[in-house]
Design a protein around this motif. Structure first.
Motif, short mmCIF file in Angstrom:
data_model
loop_
_atom_site.label_atom_id
_atom_site.label_comp_id
_atom_site.label_asym_id
_atom_site.label_seq_id
_atom_site.Cartn_x
_atom_site.Cartn_y
_atom_site.Cartn_z
N GLY A 30 10.21 -9.64 -4.76
CA GLY A 30 11.18 -10.71 -4.55
C GLY A 30 12.02 -10.56 -3.30
O GLY A 30 12.61 -9.51 -3.06
N GLY A 31 12.06 -11.60 -2.47
CA GLY A 31 12.91 -11.64 -1.30
C GLY A 31 12.49 -10.76 -0.15
O GLY A 31 13.29 -10.45 0.73
N VAL A 32 11.25 -10.35 -0.12
CA VAL A 32 10.76 -9.45 0.92
C VAL A 32 10.12 -10.25 2.06
O VAL A 32 9.34 -11.16 1.82
CB VAL A 32 9.73 -8.46 0.33
CG1 VAL A 32 9.13 -7.58 1.37
CG2 VAL A 32 10.38 -7.63 -0.76
N ALA A 33 10.47 -9.90 3.30
CA ALA A 33 9.84 -10.54 4.46
C ALA A 33 8.35 -10.20 4.47
O ALA A 33 7.95 -9.10 4.10
CB ALA A 33 10.51 -10.07 5.74
N TRP A 34 7.53 -11.15 4.90
CA TRP A 34 6.09 -10.94 4.91
C TRP A 34 5.45 -11.68 6.08
O TRP A 34 6.02 -12.60 6.65
CB TRP A 34 5.46 -11.39 3.59
CG TRP A 34 5.61 -12.87 3.35
CD1 TRP A 34 6.68 -13.50 2.79
CD2 TRP A 34 4.68 -13.90 3.70
NE1 TRP A 34 6.47 -14.85 2.74
CE2 TRP A 34 5.25 -15.13 3.30
CE3 TRP A 34 3.43 -13.90 4.30
CZ2 TRP A 34 4.59 -16.34 3.48
CZ3 TRP A 34 2.79 -15.11 4.48
CH2 TRP A 34 3.36 -16.31 4.07
N ARG A 35 4.24 -11.25 6.41
CA ARG A 35 3.42 -11.96 7.40
C ARG A 35 1.96 -11.64 7.18
O ARG A 35 1.61 -10.66 6.52
CB ARG A 35 3.85 -11.62 8.82
CG ARG A 35 3.50 -10.23 9.28
CD ARG A 35 3.98 -10.04 10.70
NE ARG A 35 3.63 -8.74 11.21
CZ ARG A 35 3.87 -8.35 12.45
NH1 ARG A 35 4.46 -9.18 13.29
NH2 ARG A 35 3.54 -7.16 12.85
N ILE A 36 1.10 -12.50 7.72
CA ILE A 36 -0.34 -12.29 7.66
C ILE A 36 -0.79 -11.80 9.03
O ILE A 36 -0.51 -12.44 10.05
CB ILE A 36 -1.07 -13.57 7.26
CG1 ILE A 36 -0.64 -14.00 5.86
CG2 ILE A 36 -2.59 -13.38 7.34
CD1 ILE A 36 -1.20 -15.32 5.40
N ASN A 37 -1.44 -10.64 9.04
CA ASN A 37 -1.88 -9.98 10.27
C ASN A 37 -0.70 -9.86 11.24
O ASN A 37 0.31 -9.29 10.90
CB ASN A 37 -3.09 -10.68 10.88
CG ASN A 37 -4.31 -10.54 9.98
OD1 ASN A 37 -4.58 -9.48 9.44
ND2 ASN A 37 -5.03 -11.63 9.79
N ASP A 38 -0.82 -10.43 12.44
CA ASP A 38 0.26 -10.36 13.42
C ASP A 38 0.97 -11.70 13.57
O ASP A 38 1.60 -11.97 14.59
CB ASP A 38 -0.28 -9.90 14.78
CG ASP A 38 -0.73 -8.45 14.73
OD1 ASP A 38 -0.08 -7.66 14.02
OD2 ASP A 38 -1.73 -8.10 15.39
N GLY A 39 0.91 -12.54 12.54
CA GLY A 39 1.55 -13.85 12.56
C GLY A 39 3.06 -13.74 12.45
O GLY A 39 3.63 -12.65 12.44
N PRO A 40 3.72 -14.89 12.34
CA PRO A 40 5.19 -14.88 12.27
C PRO A 40 5.69 -14.33 10.93
O PRO A 40 5.02 -14.43 9.91
CB PRO A 40 5.56 -16.36 12.41
CG PRO A 40 4.35 -17.09 11.91
CD PRO A 40 3.17 -16.24 12.29
N TRP B 166 9.22 -4.78 3.65
CA TRP B 166 8.40 -5.87 4.19
C TRP B 166 6.96 -5.67 3.78
O TRP B 166 6.56 -4.59 3.37
CB TRP B 166 8.52 -5.97 5.71
CG TRP B 166 8.34 -4.66 6.44
CD1 TRP B 166 9.35 -3.82 6.84
CD2 TRP B 166 7.13 -4.02 6.85
NE1 TRP B 166 8.82 -2.71 7.46
CE2 TRP B 166 7.46 -2.82 7.49
CE3 TRP B 166 5.78 -4.36 6.74
CZ2 TRP B 166 6.52 -1.95 8.02
CZ3 TRP B 166 4.84 -3.49 7.27
CH2 TRP B 166 5.21 -2.31 7.90
N VAL B 167 6.19 -6.77 3.85
CA VAL B 167 4.76 -6.74 3.52
C VAL B 167 3.99 -7.41 4.65
O VAL B 167 4.37 -8.49 5.11
CB VAL B 167 4.46 -7.51 2.21
CG1 VAL B 167 2.96 -7.58 1.94
CG2 VAL B 167 5.18 -6.88 1.04
N GLN B 168 2.92 -6.78 5.07
CA GLN B 168 2.02 -7.38 6.06
C GLN B 168 0.62 -7.39 5.44
O GLN B 168 0.04 -6.34 5.19
CB GLN B 168 2.02 -6.57 7.36
CG GLN B 168 1.14 -7.14 8.43
CD GLN B 168 1.19 -6.31 9.70
OE1 GLN B 168 1.70 -5.19 9.73
NE2 GLN B 168 0.66 -6.85 10.77
N CYS B 169 0.11 -8.59 5.17
CA CYS B 169 -1.25 -8.72 4.63
C CYS B 169 -2.22 -8.62 5.79
O CYS B 169 -2.10 -9.33 6.79
CB CYS B 169 -1.40 -10.05 3.89
SG CYS B 169 -0.45 -10.09 2.36
N LEU B 170 -3.20 -7.73 5.66
CA LEU B 170 -4.10 -7.44 6.78
C LEU B 170 -5.45 -8.13 6.69
O LEU B 170 -6.24 -8.04 7.62
CB LEU B 170 -4.29 -5.92 6.89
CG LEU B 170 -3.01 -5.13 7.14
CD1 LEU B 170 -3.27 -3.64 7.07
CD2 LEU B 170 -2.39 -5.52 8.47
#
Length: 118
Positions: free
Chosen positions: A68-78, A113-117
């Protein structure tokens, strides 16, 4: 002579306030450096929590983390503040996450934060 004493006291008070303010700004805020962990995420049925598996840092294997409420992005996106790149009941999504160790409390680790790769 009395006016000079008052001016010196005022200058001393101003210097004390500046020193105290600088000290508070430098030490009053905590800045945690997250562990950067890469592995595979499995989410719960509502995608509000995930567990990590096959991680590059073994201490985080099978660790449960709230999303909950964690910043995230896909690969190197915004970076995004709402939603998540992880979906309910997702299995083995390759992720890189920032994990902060907490000094105590109910949860030992917090997700930064989470970054989906993939």
């Amino acid at each position: 002579m009395r006016a000079l004493l008052i001016v010196l006291i005022i200058i001393a008070l101003i210097i004390a306030v500046i020193v105290a303010g600088t000290w508070w700004l430098r030490t009053g805020r905590h800045q945690a450096t997250p562990w950067v962990v890469e592995g595979y995420a499995l989410t719960n049925s509502s995608a509000t929590a995930m567990s990590l598996h096959d991680t590059n840092i073994k201490r985080f294997n099978t660790e449960g983390l709230k999303l909950g409420g964690v910043a995230w992005r896909i690969n190197d996106g915004p970076w995004n503040e709402r939603g998540s790149c992880l979906r309910p009941l997702e299995t083995r999504r390759h992720v890189r996450v920032g994990v902060i160790e907490t000094p105590g409390g109910r949860s030992r680790y917090l997700l930064a934060w989470v970054q989906c790769l993939d």
